[in-house]
Design a protein around this motif. Structure first.
Motif, mmCIF file in Angstrom:
data_model
loop_
_atom_site.group_PDB
_atom_site.id
_atom_site.type_symbol
_atom_site.label_atom_id
_atom_site.label_comp_id
_atom_site.label_asym_id
_atom_site.label_seq_id
_atom_site.Cartn_x
_atom_site.Cartn_y
_atom_site.Cartn_z
ATOM 1 N N PHE A 40 -4.114 7.005 -5.957
ATOM 2 C CA PHE A 40 -3.534 5.648 -5.292
ATOM 3 C C PHE A 40 -3.452 4.538 -6.445
ATOM 4 O O PHE A 40 -2.556 3.772 -6.263
ATOM 5 C CB PHE A 40 -4.661 5.007 -4.321
ATOM 6 N N LYS A 49 0.746 -1.312 -0.168
ATOM 7 C CA LYS A 49 0.040 0.027 0.027
ATOM 8 C C LYS A 49 0.804 1.166 -0.015
ATOM 9 O O LYS A 49 0.369 2.421 -0.258
ATOM 10 C CB LYS A 49 -0.921 0.123 1.200
ATOM 11 N N HIS A 77 -7.992 5.027 -0.316
ATOM 12 C CA HIS A 77 -7.463 4.160 -1.239
ATOM 13 C C HIS A 77 -8.366 3.525 -2.186
ATOM 14 O O HIS A 77 -7.722 2.888 -3.211
ATOM 15 C CB HIS A 77 -6.405 2.958 -0.607
ATOM 16 N N GLY A 119 0.811 3.538 -3.205
ATOM 17 C CA GLY A 119 -0.361 4.568 -3.395
ATOM 18 C C GLY A 119 -0.452 5.502 -2.353
ATOM 19 O O GLY A 119 -0.540 6.802 -2.560
#
Length: 376
Positions: A196, A97, A190, A100
């Motif tokens: 993202f 993650k 997100h 993003g």
């Protein structure tokens, strides 16, 4: 500073100004896409560039970061059965993650809100908290009841305020969106924010470079909200349009059988989740908490991306997830249950002899070994 591109609704075409703090389509309430069609650099021209995801600057809507933690350029290693894995848990916050989150924090810094808010089952929240800390932005993260204590501790360590929702993943999202509707608040979603996706697409740009300008037959991807799959589809489209690949890989989307709304829609031949389905749904406990999303907002886009690639949906059981985590650990890779669902599908022999790559998305230290399913 490069001007920011506008956003638009992929459903009804409504446009949203680049510097607006609006987080969804004002007409239908759906997620937004970015009016941005970059041309990636050739393989040869990448030589000597910075060894992070920012080496693909031509493809990023924010190509000159004011801060970075060195995110990206994770290793590609062989596993059993001729399958390779990209170790995306080897990132600054131990999760893919970060790809993003760094773009969301960079965007927020440019828009100068009084507060950043996010919702997450864990990994997106830890990433956003870390990059907000790096950018000196105040951050609040809503998480559902039952979120891994290790992830809650990590979010707090970065200085973000943690708010535990009284309920499931959907409850956390509702509470974050209520705060996002307040003045001067940036919703670092997100799911709804297209920046993202343009960060996660660097996963596929790296893979293309790692493999010498090509892709395997199949890219196996875990899917809850679908941010990695949709980012991958963006990158593949960019490379194909630029003539840098001559064929597109099939996208195989993997869900936990316990919470598999997209796989069920796919099996029914549907283009979207059923309109009559409730906005919230009871989530059966699963080890793979990060993909336990009963109604992903980008469901239509996910189903279309898989269909257009010639791919399919697969589901894995809790036993298969647990065994896959143990199998990877026996190969020296300690990965959280959500991050192993792709390997769980592959090791069942569902791909035949096709070449494939799976992402290992989050470190095992974030959750520990699969014991009792999350929410049990």
């Amino acid at each position: 500073m490069t001007p920011l591109p506008d956003r638009y609704c992929p459903v009804d075409g409504t446009r949203v100004a680049a510097r607006s703090l609006a987080w969804c389509c004002p007409v239908c309430g759906g997620p937004l896409d970015l009016d941005f069609a970059p041309t990636p650099a050739s393989l040869k021209s990448l030589s000597g560039r910075v060894n992070s995801m920012w080496r693909y600057a031509e493809t990023l809507p924010l190509a000159a970061p004011s801060f970075s933690l060195g995110e990206g350029r994770t290793p590609l290693v062989p596993l059993k059965h001729g399958i390779s894995a990209k170790l995306d848990f080897l990132m600054p916050t131990l999760s893919f993650k970060d790809r993003g989150a760094v773009l969301l924090a960079e965007l927020a810094q440019r828009l100068e809100p009084r507060q950043v808010v996010a919702d997450s089952s864990g990994n997106a929240g830890t990433s956003i908290a870390a990059y907000c800390a790096r950018a000196a932005l105040p951050c609040t993260v809503y998480v559902p009841t039952g979120t891994s204590p290790e992830k809650v501790e990590q979010i707090s360590a970065y200085g973000a305020r943690v708010r535990v929702a009284d309920g499931d993943r959907e409850a956390a999202a509702r509470q974050a969106r209520e705060m996002a509707d307040e003045p001067d608040v940036f919703y670092a979603s997100h799911v709804f924010n297209p920046y993202f996706l343009h960060g996660t697409k660097t996963y596929a740009h790296e893979l293309w470079e790692d493999l010498g300008g090509r892709f395997p037959d199949v890219l196996v991807l875990p899917v809850g909200n679908g941010t990695l799959l949709l980012g991958t589809a963006l990158a593949v489209a960019e490379l194909y349009t630029a003539g840098l690949i001559d064929r597109r890989p099939a996208l195989y989307a993997v869900q936990a059988a316990a919470v598999a709304p997209l796989a069920h829609a796919w099996a029914e031949g549907a283009d979207d989740l059923a309109d009559g389905a409730p906005a919230t749904a009871t989530v059966t406990p699963t080890f793979a908490e990060g993909v336990a999303i009963p109604r992903p907002p980008r469901a239509r886009q996910i189903l279309r991306a898989v269909r257009e690639s010639g791919g399919t949906f697969l589901t894995v059981t809790e036993d298969q997830i647990r065994h896959a985590q143990q199998d990877l650990a026996s190969q020296g890779l300690y990965v959280e249950p959500t991050g192993v669902v792709g390997w769980a599908a592959v090791r069942e022999g569902l791909l035949g002899t096709r070449s494939a790559v799976v992402p290992l998305c989050g470190a095992g230290l974030k959750t520990g070994l699969a014991g009792e399913p999350a929410g049990a």
